[in-house]
Motif scaffolding. Sequence first.
Motif, PDB file in Angstrom:
ATOM      1  N   GLY A 109      -5.327 -13.291   5.745  1.00  0.00           N
ATOM      2  CA  GLY A 109      -5.244 -12.431   6.911  1.00  0.00           C
ATOM      3  C   GLY A 109      -4.207 -12.973   7.875  1.00  0.00           C
ATOM      4  N   HIS A 145      -0.839  -4.796  -4.388  1.00  0.00           N
ATOM      5  CA  HIS A 145      -1.054  -4.244  -5.725  1.00  0.00           C
ATOM      6  C   HIS A 145      -0.225  -5.068  -6.705  1.00  0.00           C
ATOM      7  CE1 HIS A 145      -3.185  -0.673  -4.216  1.00  0.00           C
ATOM      8  NE2 HIS A 145      -2.434  -0.899  -3.148  1.00  0.00           N
ATOM      9  N   LEU A 204      -5.569  -6.557  -4.558  1.00  0.00           N
ATOM     10  CA  LEU A 204      -6.346  -7.551  -3.824  1.00  0.00           C
ATOM     11  C   LEU A 204      -6.217  -7.279  -2.338  1.00  0.00           C
ATOM     12  CD1 LEU A 204      -5.440 -10.894  -5.667  1.00  0.00           C
ATOM     13  CD2 LEU A 204      -7.551  -9.566  -5.885  1.00  0.00           C
ATOM     14  N   GLU A 205      -7.357  -7.317  -1.655  1.00  0.00           N
ATOM     15  CA  GLU A 205      -7.340  -7.207  -0.199  1.00  0.00           C
ATOM     16  C   GLU A 205      -6.644  -8.443   0.359  1.00  0.00           C
ATOM     17  OE1 GLU A 205      -8.328  -4.526   1.514  1.00  0.00           O
ATOM     18  OE2 GLU A 205      -8.805  -3.589  -0.394  1.00  0.00           O
ATOM     19  N   SER A 206      -6.192  -8.363   1.595  1.00  0.00           N
ATOM     20  CA  SER A 206      -5.394  -9.443   2.188  1.00  0.00           C
ATOM     21  C   SER A 206      -6.064 -10.806   2.070  1.00  0.00           C
ATOM     22  CB  SER A 206      -5.083  -9.130   3.650  1.00  0.00           C
ATOM     23  OG  SER A 206      -6.276  -9.053   4.400  1.00  0.00           O
ATOM     24  N   GLU A 207      -7.382 -10.890   2.293  1.00  0.00           N
ATOM     25  CA  GLU A 207      -8.075 -12.183   2.245  1.00  0.00           C
ATOM     26  C   GLU A 207      -7.994 -12.821   0.873  1.00  0.00           C
ATOM     27  OE1 GLU A 207      -9.487  -9.317   3.511  1.00  0.00           O
ATOM     28  OE2 GLU A 207      -9.014  -9.899   5.564  1.00  0.00           O
ATOM     29  N   ASP A 208      -7.906 -12.008  -0.196  1.00  0.00           N
ATOM     30  CA  ASP A 208      -7.840 -12.532  -1.558  1.00  0.00           C
ATOM     31  C   ASP A 208      -6.411 -12.646  -2.068  1.00  0.00           C
ATOM     32  OD1 ASP A 208     -10.619 -12.779  -1.873  1.00  0.00           O
ATOM     33  OD2 ASP A 208     -10.798 -10.648  -2.365  1.00  0.00           O
ATOM     34  N   GLN A 233      -2.069  -7.764   4.353  1.00  0.00           N
ATOM     35  CA  GLN A 233      -1.823  -6.537   3.602  1.00  0.00           C
ATOM     36  C   GLN A 233      -2.551  -6.546   2.267  1.00  0.00           C
ATOM     37  OE1 GLN A 233       2.178  -4.915   3.636  1.00  0.00           O
ATOM     38  NE2 GLN A 233       2.859  -6.680   4.828  1.00  0.00           N
ATOM     39  N   THR A 234      -2.993  -5.361   1.840  1.00  0.00           N
ATOM     40  CA  THR A 234      -3.518  -5.201   0.485  1.00  0.00           C
ATOM     41  C   THR A 234      -2.315  -5.205  -0.459  1.00  0.00           C
ATOM     42  OG1 THR A 234      -5.395  -3.908   1.251  1.00  0.00           O
ATOM     43  CG2 THR A 234      -4.769  -3.640  -1.068  1.00  0.00           C
ATOM     44  N   ALA A 240       0.816  -1.217   0.000  1.00  0.00           N
ATOM     45  CA  ALA A 240       0.000   0.000   0.000  1.00  0.00           C
ATOM     46  C   ALA A 240       0.848   1.265   0.000  1.00  0.00           C
ATOM     47  CB  ALA A 240      -0.957  -0.004   1.192  1.00  0.00           C
TER      48      ALA A 240
END
Length: 156
Positions: free
Chosen positions: A73, A135, A65-69, A132-133, A20
């Motif tokens: 987590g 990129h 993508l958000e951390s889950e994807d 973490q998100t 991020a």
Amino acid sequence: MIDSVQRDSSLLVHFTLKLADGSTAESTRNNGKPALFCLGDGSLSEGLENQLIGLKVGDKHAFALESEDAFGGISPDLIQYFSRRDFMQAGEPEVGAIMLFSGMDGNEMPGVIREISGDSITVDFNHPLAGQTIHFDVEVLEINPVLEAANADPVG
């Protein structure tokens, strides 16, 4: 010949992963060696695979993508506490160091030293990018590449 990425495709890609804050976590461009992704084999998250499906050779795709994807987590179950005595043979650990530990199944797993407090040492076995998100910047070089080891043509 398949011209776009499918759910069971293998693909040769160049990728860059950024955090991020814009810092680069990993990039295949740094060493000039592309990565081989195999969709459907469980090595990639469903969120990442969904972003790749439909891409064609030469396509460049940037997404987050958000951390889950991405890498999941942070699981508190993967944070373990050890006694300093457990490190006597390995030497004095340092915060931030990555060390290999033997799991109950005998396999080695990396852990990051998160905290040293008196006789207690906190080790985090979560993926370093968990929580973490991420990129992504992906460039598709080949779809279902012919791999060197699989280069034997059957003679019929």
